[in-house]
Design a protein around this motif. Structure first.
Motif, short mmCIF file in Angstrom:
data_model
loop_
_atom_site.label_atom_id
_atom_site.label_comp_id
_atom_site.label_asym_id
_atom_site.label_seq_id
_atom_site.Cartn_x
_atom_site.Cartn_y
_atom_site.Cartn_z
N ASP A 134 -52.24 -1.94 69.12
CA ASP A 134 -53.32 -1.46 68.26
C ASP A 134 -54.32 -0.60 69.03
OD1 ASP A 134 -54.18 -1.25 65.62
OD2 ASP A 134 -55.75 -2.75 65.90
N LEU A 189 -48.75 5.45 62.56
CA LEU A 189 -49.80 6.16 61.82
C LEU A 189 -50.20 7.49 62.48
CD1 LEU A 189 -52.08 3.04 61.17
CD2 LEU A 189 -50.22 3.90 59.73
N TRP A 263 -51.49 5.34 66.92
CA TRP A 263 -51.82 3.98 67.32
C TRP A 263 -50.60 3.30 67.94
CZ3 TRP A 263 -56.77 1.88 66.56
CH2 TRP A 263 -57.64 2.66 65.79
N PRO A 265 -48.25 0.37 68.07
CA PRO A 265 -47.92 -0.52 66.95
C PRO A 265 -48.51 -1.92 67.11
CG PRO A 265 -46.00 0.71 67.64
CD PRO A 265 -47.05 0.98 68.67
N HIS A 266 -48.89 -2.49 65.96
CA HIS A 266 -49.43 -3.86 65.92
C HIS A 266 -49.13 -4.42 64.54
CE1 HIS A 266 -52.56 -7.06 65.70
NE2 HIS A 266 -52.28 -7.17 67.00
N SER A 268 -50.86 -5.97 62.49
CA SER A 268 -51.93 -5.86 61.50
C SER A 268 -51.96 -4.51 60.80
CB SER A 268 -53.29 -6.09 62.18
OG SER A 268 -53.57 -5.05 63.12
N GLN A 269 -51.21 -3.53 61.30
CA GLN A 269 -51.26 -2.18 60.74
C GLN A 269 -50.47 -2.10 59.44
OE1 GLN A 269 -49.67 -0.01 64.02
NE2 GLN A 269 -51.58 -0.07 65.21
N GLN A 270 -50.84 -1.11 58.63
CA GLN A 270 -50.13 -0.88 57.38
C GLN A 270 -48.68 -0.53 57.66
OE1 GLN A 270 -52.28 2.23 55.41
NE2 GLN A 270 -53.88 0.88 54.67
N LYS A 271 -47.80 -1.02 56.80
CA LYS A 271 -46.38 -0.75 56.93
C LYS A 271 -45.90 0.02 55.70
CE LYS A 271 -45.83 -3.33 60.66
NZ LYS A 271 -47.20 -3.88 60.76
#
Length: 299
Positions: A134, A189, A263, A265-266, A268-271
């Protein structure tokens, strides 16, 4: 096993940048100052704190200073290919070979430093590697149609005077390629946009003086080693005036500042949605008469 030839002479780039930094007038920072202000605005819109930050390759410490102001409690590392009088605390590093451990930084910012990297996809992969999950990568560098007027003037002058064209202006990456490069490097993203800046000059020589002051003179590996002939230079200046002068006689010089962000990847991010998971059919949307009609296209 043979490696691919390098497009840019990185050693020469460092020497040119050192010359600009140590000149009597100092580094020509008017464009960099504008871009740093934009960087601050973009980071201010991100609602989170970055505790460990890296200023990657920016020619002067303006970005490191801006990052420190944004988060006084955070720590900032400045990595630069050259050291100067302000270089205390600066890590000697090349954008193509980063000496940092995996997942070291919450933010990596690079301003006007990556336009002459030989392996841009590889540099992006290295940045991705040193970001924490993130973590954010935010960069701006010259690209697109930067210096298109000067390029055209030299091409015409050399064709007329010398009977051929040699590369005088470095090629620049296209905005449309950046999102794909970030995705290939493993960023989530990805976003890329362009800020076109037009600077007006009294003469092409003033523009060339500023380019030297930014360390941005020709460092192509395949550049001509012959000294630029006076007749060719004078004809290039004439062509610049003939083809590009504004009504008041001033000369525009285009600088496309390409911005990109991605970003690490994590979870919590939008998929993106899985194929087949949409709950509304496209046909139903197209039949909805409440949607406004498309405007007529007029040539």
């Amino acid at each position: 096993m043979t490696s691919e030839p390098s497009l840019f002479d990185r050693s020469l780039q460092r020497r040119r940048l050192i010359r600009a930094l140590r000149s009597e007038t100092g580094y020509s920072d008017f464009l960099l100052s504008r871009v740093v202000e934009d960087l601050v605005d973009r980071l201010a819109a991100v609602k989170r704190n970055f505790n460990v930050m890296l200023d990657l390759g920016t020619p002067v410490p303006a970005v490191a200073a801006a990052l420190s102001r944004l988060n006084p409690a955070g720590s900032v590392v400045r990595a630069s290919p050259v050291s100067g009088p302000e270089g205390r605390g600066t890590v000697a590093a090349d954008e193509e070979l980063l000496p940092f451990a995996r997942e070291s930084f919450d933010l990596v910012a690079s301003i006007l430093a990556m336009q002459n990297v030989n392996d841009l996809p590889g540099a992006f992969v290295q940045v991705r590697r040193i970001l924490k999950p993130d973590g954010l990568f935010l960069a701006a560098f010259f690209g697109g149609e930067t210096l298109k007027e000067l390029r055209a003037a030299f091409a015409q002058a050399e064709s007329e005077i010398d009977g051929g064209i040699s590369p005088r202006i470095s090629p620049f990456v296209d905005l449309r390629d950046l999102g794909g490069l970030l995705q290939r490097a493993g960023f989530a993203l990805p976003v890329a946009d362009v800020d076109r800046v037009t600077v007006r000059y009294g003469s092409p020589l003033s523009l060339m003086r500023d380019l030297r002051g930014m360390g941005l003179t020709n460092t192509l590996t395949e550049r001509s080693r012959r000294p630029l002939r006076r007749a060719t230079l004078l004809r290039a200046c004439e062509v610049y005036f003939e083809r590009f002068a504004d009504k008041d006689g001033r000369l525009p010089a285009t600088f496309d500042i390409l911005w990109l962000s991605g970003w690490a990847p994590h979870e919590s991010q939008q998929k993106p949605l899985r194929p087949g998971s949409a709950r509304t059919r496209l046909a139903d949307v197209l039949q909805d008469r409440s949607l406004p009609p498309l405007p007529d296209h007029k040539a």
